[in-house]
Enzyme design. Sequence first.
Site, short mmCIF file in Angstrom:
data_model
loop_
_atom_site.label_atom_id
_atom_site.label_comp_id
_atom_site.label_asym_id
_atom_site.label_seq_id
_atom_site.Cartn_x
_atom_site.Cartn_y
_atom_site.Cartn_z
N LYS A 148 -5.12 8.92 -14.12
CA LYS A 148 -3.95 9.49 -13.38
C LYS A 148 -3.00 10.27 -14.45
CE LYS A 148 -0.68 8.53 -9.72
NZ LYS A 148 -0.92 9.74 -9.07
N HIS A 162 -2.83 2.06 -11.13
CA HIS A 162 -3.62 3.28 -10.63
C HIS A 162 -4.72 3.21 -11.65
CE1 HIS A 162 -0.53 4.58 -7.95
NE2 HIS A 162 -1.53 5.25 -7.18
P1 NAP Z 1 -8.61 15.32 -10.34
O1 NAP Z 1 -9.83 14.42 -10.19
O2 NAP Z 1 -7.98 15.58 -11.63
O3 NAP Z 1 -8.68 16.43 -9.52
C1 NAP Z 1 -8.11 17.68 -9.58
C2 NAP Z 1 -8.69 19.21 -9.86
O4 NAP Z 1 -7.87 20.17 -9.69
C3 NAP Z 1 -9.66 18.96 -11.01
O5 NAP Z 1 -10.77 19.48 -10.81
C4 NAP Z 1 -8.95 20.10 -11.68
O6 NAP Z 1 -9.43 20.77 -12.90
C5 NAP Z 1 -8.49 20.91 -10.75
N1 NAP Z 1 -7.49 22.08 -11.03
C6 NAP Z 1 -6.47 22.22 -11.86
N2 NAP Z 1 -5.83 23.18 -11.85
C7 NAP Z 1 -6.33 23.94 -10.69
C8 NAP Z 1 -6.09 25.37 -9.98
N3 NAP Z 1 -4.99 25.77 -10.72
N4 NAP Z 1 -6.71 25.42 -9.11
C9 NAP Z 1 -7.63 24.59 -8.61
N5 NAP Z 1 -7.91 23.67 -8.97
C10 NAP Z 1 -7.22 23.38 -10.12
O7 NAP Z 1 -7.31 14.45 -9.59
P2 NAP Z 1 -7.34 13.57 -8.20
O8 NAP Z 1 -7.44 12.40 -8.74
O9 NAP Z 1 -8.09 14.52 -7.41
O10 NAP Z 1 -5.87 14.23 -7.68
C11 NAP Z 1 -5.23 15.44 -7.55
C12 NAP Z 1 -3.64 15.16 -7.23
O11 NAP Z 1 -3.89 14.37 -6.16
C13 NAP Z 1 -2.71 14.45 -8.34
O12 NAP Z 1 -1.59 14.83 -8.49
C14 NAP Z 1 -2.94 12.94 -7.44
O13 NAP Z 1 -1.69 12.22 -8.19
C15 NAP Z 1 -2.81 13.43 -6.07
N6 NAP Z 1 -3.31 12.51 -5.04
C16 NAP Z 1 -2.56 12.42 -3.92
C17 NAP Z 1 -2.94 11.49 -2.96
C18 NAP Z 1 -2.23 11.63 -1.65
O14 NAP Z 1 -2.57 10.83 -0.84
N7 NAP Z 1 -1.03 12.70 -1.62
C19 NAP Z 1 -4.04 10.53 -3.17
C20 NAP Z 1 -4.82 10.72 -4.42
C21 NAP Z 1 -4.27 11.46 -5.47
P3 NAP Z 1 -9.71 19.99 -14.13
O15 NAP Z 1 -10.27 18.71 -14.04
O16 NAP Z 1 -10.58 21.03 -15.20
O17 NAP Z 1 -8.09 20.30 -14.82
#
Ligand code: NAP
Length: 256
Positions: A153, A149
């Site tokens: 991540k 990844h």
């Molecule tokens: P990301 O770019 O870090 O996005 C997460 C966002 O959530 C950031 O903007 C973060 O802010 C924000 N956040 C943190 N605490 C929060 C809260 N209490 N309420 C609302 N927003 C909040 O990460 P990503 O790549 O989008 O991935 C997010 C999650 O999804 C991860 O756990 C990843 O492993 C997972 N994921 C799952 C799939 C699937 O198919 N299930 C696919 C891809 C990713 P800050 O940046 O300021 O902390």
Amino acid sequence: MIRVALTGALGRMGTLVIQELSKQNDMDLVAGLDIIGEGKPLSRDVTAAHASKIKEILSQTNPDVLIDFTEPNAAVNNVLSATENDVNLVVGTTGFKRDQLETMRNAINGKVAAVISPNFSVGVNVFWKLIALAAENLKDFDVEVIEAHHNQKKDAPSGTALAVVEILKKTLGDIEVVSGRDGSCLRGKEIGMHAIRAGDIVGDHIVLFAGPGERLEIKHQAHSRMAFASGAIKAARWVVGARTGIYSMADVIGSR
Ligand code: NAP
């Protein structure tokens, strides 16, 4: 119209979910929350709200479903707020500890419908099935799981790789998982686990079954996060019509 709220609205996944939502005729984004960017426009009618306001935003906007792509502590809090407001859930966040999963399950059961999946891509759901088939037929082979990844991540191994382990254990029993290897480490009966974090890799998973004189590799590569975003939208549409309970992507795509 299906009314959708989104947490992690300004993250990598949240941004794509909003793009994908804007193409749906039967769905409306009614709220988007993040801990950054309060007031930033998310669509024509919706601006980002601060994550701390989740309860009041859910009660003001009355969504049918909350999609969560945040981080584990935030996601647990968001799930509790959604269940208090009778809002169905699509949870894509990964990296939960066992007790966090338990807390979410207890809050959801009997209250709302939720799809929780560490991977919303349609391809990965077939990949998981192929692994079950291979494990069943290659019980004596060594198994190694290799995932790669992007360098931002937060959790390792990936939720998808952990789901692979659960599938393997159904056939192979509760065998040990050995993460990485270093020094003197003669292989025993174990599942090897290897997590690569580099550059902008969206998500690769390989499960390698090796026996005497041959090996089989089952591989999935996500080229774009759009595969996850469109799966999450499918799950959101499906979950608003579902009975209370916890579901997986296999239920959504009807492949169980
Ligand atoms: P990301 O770019 O870090 O996005 C997460 C966002 O959530 C950031 O903007 C973060 O802010 C924000 N956040 C943190 N605490 C929060 C809260 N209490 N309420 C609302 N927003 C909040 O990460 P990503 O790549 O989008 O991935 C997010 C999650 O999804 C991860 O756990 C990843 O492993 C997972 N994921 C799952 C799939 C699937 O198919 N299930 C696919 C891809 C990713 P800050 O940046 O300021 O902390």
